[in-house]
Design a protein around this motif. Structure first.
Motif, PDB file in Angstrom:
ATOM      1  N   TYR A 302       0.852  -1.188   0.000  1.00  0.00           N
ATOM      2  CA  TYR A 302       0.000   0.000   0.000  1.00  0.00           C
ATOM      3  C   TYR A 302       0.886   1.235   0.000  1.00  0.00           C
ATOM      4  O   TYR A 302       1.463   1.614   1.014  1.00  0.00           O
ATOM      5  N   ASN A 303       0.992   1.848  -1.167  1.00  0.00           N
ATOM      6  CA  ASN A 303       1.876   2.991  -1.358  1.00  0.00           C
ATOM      7  C   ASN A 303       1.479   4.144  -0.434  1.00  0.00           C
ATOM      8  O   ASN A 303       0.314   4.505  -0.335  1.00  0.00           O
ATOM      9  N   ASN A 304       2.463   4.719   0.228  1.00  0.00           N
ATOM     10  CA  ASN A 304       2.297   5.895   1.109  1.00  0.00           C
ATOM     11  C   ASN A 304       1.641   5.591   2.453  1.00  0.00           C
ATOM     12  O   ASN A 304       1.440   6.510   3.252  1.00  0.00           O
ATOM     13  N   LEU A 305       1.286   4.350   2.729  1.00  0.00           N
ATOM     14  CA  LEU A 305       0.711   4.016   4.035  1.00  0.00           C
ATOM     15  C   LEU A 305       1.782   3.419   4.939  1.00  0.00           C
ATOM     16  O   LEU A 305       2.785   2.870   4.474  1.00  0.00           O
ATOM     17  N   ALA A 306       1.554   3.506   6.229  1.00  0.00           N
ATOM     18  CA  ALA A 306       2.555   3.069   7.202  1.00  0.00           C
ATOM     19  C   ALA A 306       2.792   1.568   7.162  1.00  0.00           C
ATOM     20  O   ALA A 306       3.879   1.094   7.479  1.00  0.00           O
ATOM     21  N   PHE A 307       1.776   0.811   6.758  1.00  0.00           N
ATOM     22  CA  PHE A 307       1.944  -0.632   6.694  1.00  0.00           C
ATOM     23  C   PHE A 307       0.872  -1.235   5.794  1.00  0.00           C
ATOM     24  O   PHE A 307      -0.132  -0.590   5.471  1.00  0.00           O
ATOM     25  N   ALA A 308       1.102  -2.470   5.365  1.00  0.00           N
ATOM     26  CA  ALA A 308       0.134  -3.195   4.543  1.00  0.00           C
ATOM     27  C   ALA A 308      -0.898  -3.841   5.448  1.00  0.00           C
ATOM     28  O   ALA A 308      -0.556  -4.540   6.406  1.00  0.00           O
ATOM     29  N   LEU A 309      -2.168  -3.622   5.161  1.00  0.00           N
ATOM     30  CA  LEU A 309      -3.253  -4.059   6.040  1.00  0.00           C
ATOM     31  C   LEU A 309      -3.220  -5.556   6.318  1.00  0.00           C
ATOM     32  O   LEU A 309      -3.474  -5.990   7.441  1.00  0.00           O
ATOM     33  N   HIS A 310      -2.920  -6.343   5.313  1.00  0.00           N
ATOM     34  CA  HIS A 310      -3.045  -7.797   5.420  1.00  0.00           C
ATOM     35  C   HIS A 310      -1.764  -8.473   5.889  1.00  0.00           C
ATOM     36  O   HIS A 310      -1.780  -9.654   6.236  1.00  0.00           O
ATOM     37  N   SER A 311      -0.660  -7.758   5.890  1.00  0.00           N
ATOM     38  CA  SER A 311       0.635  -8.382   6.155  1.00  0.00           C
ATOM     39  C   SER A 311       0.826  -8.665   7.641  1.00  0.00           C
ATOM     40  O   SER A 311       0.655  -7.773   8.482  1.00  0.00           O
TER      41      SER A 311
END
Length: 741
Positions: A302-311
């Motif tokens: 997820y570009n520009n977000l602090a982390f990937a939701l599903h990871s």
């Protein structure tokens, strides 16, 4: 000799056989009585673990745990499982759906055999040595046996990007996303809390139970008996069933009674997904070995977000370190109802203003203000600075702690749900129309490029804001947006310098000064024909109510450094704001930098007397008694007034005293009736009785009667002096000489 050799060999073989016989008789390889067997067998023979033994068997883990691998099993007591069954309305373990039972059971098993002591001594680089003060030396998360299956995402291509959609009927295709790791579980212990400055309240905030020092907790379950040794690992008995912790995606997808957070998830899916093919994972699929058809597997970021939701991984996964063992993210989200209220009433055209068409039409930078800052790369604990900055300290994006209705510790983030949403003040302060109206794109990006959106949104007090729309900026080339890479959202700004007849780049400091001088810090009251409003940039803008025009200390011009003067007529933008009002203008305000010495030198007789009294420094030409950074109001008698008063008869000391009484120290008094009437101290320490009114200033004599009337007059009153491009003084010409008041 040969007979002796044969005899010796016979004796040797006899001794060896006798030794082997004795060895077998001791049954050296017989399992000791104290070792019950491998993990499943070890669990099955423990008192009060019969129900978990049944869970292991029904989940098919009995053969796994008793055949291969090394594991640590955290086994809930029978009482804990009975409570779980009751809370979830199951009559028995067999009533739990098989898939759910497998998830729950596998989540109680972590990789590798860990004793209680070892669980508290692992770092991201291996075993912790000594009493390290590095937080990375205190790992607290472990990878469980449970892994989410490969997930399918429906994808729609639009705006040159691929968006995730929940409705397969509107999708163009789908992508299967590879899951990088098994789920993690947190294990809390004293040293970890201490090194991270966490408290018992931080633990109980998410797990609804007190943290008792000296114990170890498997998520929210306390270990009540540990270090039960098995052939291939350890068994630790816990007092609660730990359901698999959800990651951010799963938390946002859940259906909670009376609340939902799916609108936030939809916006994340619309603006931020980035798919990359994972060739290695694709060709490691079982179908490859048999030549069958297969889907490409993708990595989802997820570009520009602090982390990937599903990871499930929460930090950099390098070859020598696993930061997921020590890292956790944070997420706070409004319910759909609260979020929709902001979107409909402020952000989009449903507000009744010419705002964005809908929440799927936002530019990336606006979406970031709505979504990205709700996600943090560190957990949100009540004792942390991050939590305080969001929920307790005054900030541009502050939430009310009273609105928190849900708190969950997830597998990759701490999750906080809110039933009310306080938008970022860039949407509710005087910058709101700029951030919500599409025709202010250049000015909006300039606010962010220069950082002035923080100054304006966080200002403590009422403001008047005068932004310029895209059409006006492009027409006179006074600020042009130059995209470096639009996909990466990198840009800078240029202007056409009309005096030099060339294009020039504008740095952030230059744009910052220009924008701050478009923001007034006081609201006009309309009582005077001309009102003078100080800007955040330290200058003053003049609002002439006789013709409804506004300008800086110089008239506005067409273009940057242009020659053709223009008239700025402000047009109100009627959106409600929480710190002032907004008017649209077509041109930048211009300002003249002129020192007090330069202005006073135009008054030949008065400046000559200042020199004569020794009040002007011969080297710098500055007034000796003027304090740097201090404000002054100066009343300058005309040459005729000074001659009629016969100042030349005063001795040097009296002349100094007389001249310094023309300087009001600490105040800037205009003719706009803003300053109250009263006695004001002069630079000589005496006072003048000054009365203010609309378009007039009066100086009274000792009896209180008006002695001098100063009416607003172009080029004779309200002449502003600057110091380092900031107005610090105002000069008024008077037609009478001041006497001893």
């Amino acid at each position: 000799m040969r007979v002796h050799k044969i005899l010796s060999l016979s004796i040797l073989f006899f001794l060896i056989n006798a030794g082997c016989e004795k060895y077998n008789e001791q049954e050296k390889y017989k399992r000791p009585d104290w070792l019950p067997g491998k993990l499943y067998t070890t669990v099955s023979v423990q008192e009060n673990l019969s129900l978990f033994t049944e869970c292991l068997k029904l989940a098919g883990l009995d053969s796994i745990l008793d055949v291969s691998g090394s594991w640590s099993v955290f086994a809930p007591t029978d009482e804990a499982i009975e409570k779980f069954l009751s809370e979830n309305q199951y009559g028995s373990i067999s009533e739990i759906p098989t898939n759910e039972l497998i998830k729950i059971t596998e989540y109680h098993v972590i990789q590798n055999p860990w004793s209680i002591e070892q669980l508290q001594n692992l770092s991201i680089y291996g075993w912790r040595t000594g009493s390290s003060n590095n937080v990375n030396s205190y790992a607290y998360k472990r990878q469980t046996m449970y892994k989410n299956p490969i997930e399918k995402y429906w994808v729609k291509k639009t705006r040159r990007k691929e968006m995730i959609v929940s409705d397969s009927t509107v999708a163009d295709s789908y992508k299967k996303v590879f899951i990088q790791s098994r789920k993690y579980v947190p294990i809390f212990y004293d040293a970890y809390l201490d090194i991270n400055a966490l408290t018992s309240e931080d633990f109980s905030y998410y797990f609804n139970r007190p943290y008792e020092r000296g114990n170890i907790y498997y998520a929210g379950a306390k270990v009540i008996r540990g270090d039960i040794f098995a052939e291939n690992g350890f068994v630790h008995i816990i007092d609660r069933v730990v359901a698999p912790l959800s990651n951010a995606k799963e938390l946002l997808e859940k259906d909670y009674p009376g609340e939902s957070y799916k609108l936030f998830l939809e916006m994340v899916y619309w603006y931020y997904p980035e798919f990359m093919p994972n060739i290695t994972a694709t060709y490691n699929q079982p179908e490859v070995r048999y030549g069958g058809a297969m889907d490409t597997l993708w990595d989802l970021n997820y570009n520009n977000l602090a982390f990937a939701l599903h990871s499930e991984q929460t930090g950099y996964e390098g070859p020598d370190a696993n930061h997921s063992l020590v890292r956790q993210n944070g997420l706070f989200v409004p319910t759909d109802e609260a979020f929709r209220n902001f979107i409909d009433n402020i952000l989009t055209v449903k507000s009744g203003f010419a705002h964005w068409p809908d929440y799927k039409s936002l530019p990336q930078d606006v979406a970031d203000f709505v979504i990205a800052q709700n996600m943090k790369s560190s957990p949100l604990y009540p004792s942390s600075n991050q939590f305080r900055s969001i929920f307790r300290n005054k900030s541009r994006f502050q939430q009310d702690e009273e609105n928190i209705i849900r708190k969950e510790f997830g597998s990759n983030c701490t999750f906080i749900g809110m039933n009310n949403y306080t938008p970022d003040r860039v949407f509710t302060s005087v910058t709101g129309p700029v951030f919500c109206r599409p025709e202010y794109t250049i000015f909006r990006l300039a606010l962010q490029f220069s950082g002035t959106h923080n100054d304006i949104a966080n200002h403590n007090g009422e403001l008047y804001f005068f932004p310029i729309n895209d059409y006006a900026l492009q027409t006179d080339s006074s600020l042009l947006l130059n995209w470096i890479n639009q996909d990466e959202y990198r840009y800078n700004f240029r202007v056409y310098n009309r005096a030099e007849q060339r294009m020039e780049s504008q740095n952030s400091n230059t744009i910052r000064r220009r924008i701050l001088n478009q923001v007034g810090t006081a609201l006009p009251n309309g009582s005077a024909n001309k009102e003078f409003i100080r800007t955040l940039g330290g200058n003053y803008i003049t609002w002439d109510h006789t013709n409804n025009t506004i300008q800086g200390t110089l008239p506005s011009t067409f273009g940057y450094n242009g020659y053709n003067r223009t008239t700025n007529t402000p047009v109100p933008l009627s959106e409600p704001t929480d710190n002032g009002k907004v008017w649209s203008v077509n041109y930048w305000f211009n300002f003249l930098s002129s020192s007090m010495q330069t202005i006073l030198s135009d008054y030949t007789e008065f400046y000559s007397l200042l020199n004569q009294a020794g009040l002007v420094d011969e080297t710098s030409s500055e007034l000796r008694f003027i304090e740097k950074g201090e404000n002054y109001t100066v009343f300058v008698p005309s040459d005729l007034a000074l001659k009629s008063f016969r100042v030349d008869t005063l001795n040097k000391e009296d002349l100094r005293r007389y001249l310094k009484n023309h300087f009001i120290k600490g105040e800037i008094i205009f003719t706009d009736n803003k300053k109250p009437s009263g006695r004001y101290f002069t630079a000589n320490g005496e006072t003048l009785d000054i009365r203010t009114g609309p378009d007039i200033i009066e100086i009274s004599d000792k009896t209180g009667k008006p002695y001098i009337r100063i009416r607003e007059k172009e080029n004779a009153t309200n002449i502003m002096a600057t110091e380092f491009s900031t107005v610090t003084s105002v000069v008024h010409e008077i037609d009478k000489a001041l006497t001893n008041f």
